[in-house]
Motif scaffolding. Structure first.
Motif, PDB file in Angstrom:
ATOM      1  N   ASP A 247       0.835  -1.209   0.000  1.00 12.74           N
ATOM      2  CA  ASP A 247       0.000   0.000   0.000  1.00 12.74           C
ATOM      3  C   ASP A 247       0.866   1.254   0.000  1.00 12.74           C
ATOM      4  O   ASP A 247       0.593   2.209  -0.736  1.00 12.74           O
ATOM      5  CB  ASP A 247      -0.939   0.015   1.208  1.00 12.74           C
ATOM      6  N   LEU A 248       1.903   1.253   0.814  1.00  9.96           N
ATOM      7  CA  LEU A 248       2.801   2.416   0.862  1.00  9.96           C
ATOM      8  C   LEU A 248       3.533   2.603  -0.464  1.00  9.96           C
ATOM      9  O   LEU A 248       3.706   3.736  -0.926  1.00  9.96           O
ATOM     10  CB  LEU A 248       3.804   2.271   2.010  1.00  9.96           C
ATOM     11  N   THR A 249       3.941   1.507  -1.080  1.00  6.43           N
ATOM     12  CA  THR A 249       4.613   1.597  -2.384  1.00  6.43           C
ATOM     13  C   THR A 249       3.672   2.171  -3.438  1.00  6.43           C
ATOM     14  O   THR A 249       4.064   3.037  -4.226  1.00  6.43           O
ATOM     15  CB  THR A 249       5.109   0.202  -2.816  1.00  6.43           C
ATOM     16  N   ALA A 250       2.425   1.725  -3.423  1.00  2.00           N
ATOM     17  CA  ALA A 250       1.434   2.260  -4.369  1.00  2.00           C
ATOM     18  C   ALA A 250       1.185   3.741  -4.102  1.00  2.00           C
ATOM     19  O   ALA A 250       1.055   4.549  -5.029  1.00  2.00           O
ATOM     20  CB  ALA A 250       0.129   1.474  -4.267  1.00  2.00           C
ATOM     21  N   GLN A 251       1.140   4.103  -2.826  1.00  2.00           N
ATOM     22  CA  GLN A 251       0.927   5.506  -2.466  1.00  2.00           C
ATOM     23  C   GLN A 251       2.107   6.365  -2.931  1.00  2.00           C
ATOM     24  O   GLN A 251       1.912   7.468  -3.445  1.00  2.00           O
ATOM     25  CB  GLN A 251       0.737   5.635  -0.950  1.00  2.00           C
ATOM     26  N   VAL A 252       3.332   5.861  -2.772  1.00  2.00           N
ATOM     27  CA  VAL A 252       4.518   6.591  -3.243  1.00  2.00           C
ATOM     28  C   VAL A 252       4.438   6.799  -4.756  1.00  2.00           C
ATOM     29  O   VAL A 252       4.710   7.895  -5.265  1.00  2.00           O
ATOM     30  CB  VAL A 252       5.816   5.843  -2.843  1.00  2.00           C
ATOM     31  N   THR A 253       4.055   5.762  -5.462  1.00  2.00           N
ATOM     32  CA  THR A 253       3.929   5.863  -6.923  1.00  2.00           C
ATOM     33  C   THR A 253       2.882   6.902  -7.303  1.00  2.00           C
ATOM     34  O   THR A 253       3.123   7.753  -8.172  1.00  2.00           O
ATOM     35  CB  THR A 253       3.553   4.491  -7.520  1.00  2.00           C
ATOM     36  N   GLN A 254       1.721   6.866  -6.635  1.00  2.00           N
ATOM     37  CA  GLN A 254       0.656   7.823  -6.926  1.00  2.00           C
ATOM     38  C   GLN A 254       1.097   9.248  -6.598  1.00  2.00           C
ATOM     39  O   GLN A 254       0.858  10.179  -7.367  1.00  2.00           O
ATOM     40  CB  GLN A 254      -0.611   7.459  -6.135  1.00  2.00           C
ATOM     41  N   LEU A 255       1.751   9.430  -5.465  1.00  2.00           N
ATOM     42  CA  LEU A 255       2.209  10.767  -5.075  1.00  2.00           C
ATOM     43  C   LEU A 255       3.274  11.291  -6.042  1.00  2.00           C
ATOM     44  O   LEU A 255       3.298  12.482  -6.354  1.00  2.00           O
ATOM     45  CB  LEU A 255       2.735  10.755  -3.640  1.00  2.00           C
ATOM     46  N   ALA A 256       4.127  10.405  -6.532  1.00  2.00           N
ATOM     47  CA  ALA A 256       5.137  10.825  -7.513  1.00  2.00           C
ATOM     48  C   ALA A 256       4.461  11.278  -8.809  1.00  2.00           C
ATOM     49  O   ALA A 256       4.861  12.286  -9.397  1.00  2.00           O
ATOM     50  CB  ALA A 256       6.118   9.678  -7.782  1.00  2.00           C
TER      51      ALA A 256
END
Length: 147
Positions: A55-64
């Protein structure tokens, strides 16, 4: 002598009786169940941690991606602002030039209307002394910047 609950064999070692052996098996079974329960709990904990990491990895990708969109928007807006600022400078310069021209034309009209063509010859009439020229020239912002 104290009696024990077990029977002794010929070598002198205690052999557990039936109820001691059952108790030992029951404790082993509980220990195995507890170990299995702990393994299952640890497996669930690892799965929760992995899901949280995903979930955190997906959130990092979305925020980027969001950040890149914002940076692109800022660059576009900055360029648009600079273009508008340049156009505004041109318009201000044009306004200053037109204001100076208007001032000069009004000065010429005042000069002409104040008898610059006064002569002793009665037959000569001032060609610029026309009624509509007695008013100062004014500019309208609506008309000034039409293309």
């Amino acid at each position: 002598m104290a009696s024990s609950s077990g029977n002794s064999n010929s070598s002198g070692f205690m052999v557990p009786s039936g109820s001691e052996e059952d108790l030992h098996q029951l404790m082993d079974q509980r220990k195995r169940k507890r170990m299995e329960s702990n393994r299952e709990s640890a497996r669930r904990s690892r799965m929760r941690k992995q899901k949280h990491l995903d979930d955190l990895t997906a959130q990092v990708t979305q925020l980027a991606e969001d950040n890149n969109q914002i940076l692109t928007s800022i660059a576009f807006t900055t360029q648009h602002y600079l273009n508008i600022e340049a156009e505004n400078s041109v318009l201000r310069a044009q306004m200053m030039e037109l204001s100076q021209r208007l001032g000069s034309l009004n000065e010429i009209l005042r000069f002409l209307n104040n008898g610059a063509y006064e002569t002793s010859d009665e037959s000569f009439t001032n060609p610029f002394n026309i009624h509509h020229l007695n008013q100062p020239i004014t500019a309208s912002a609506d008309l000034m910047f039409e293309y």
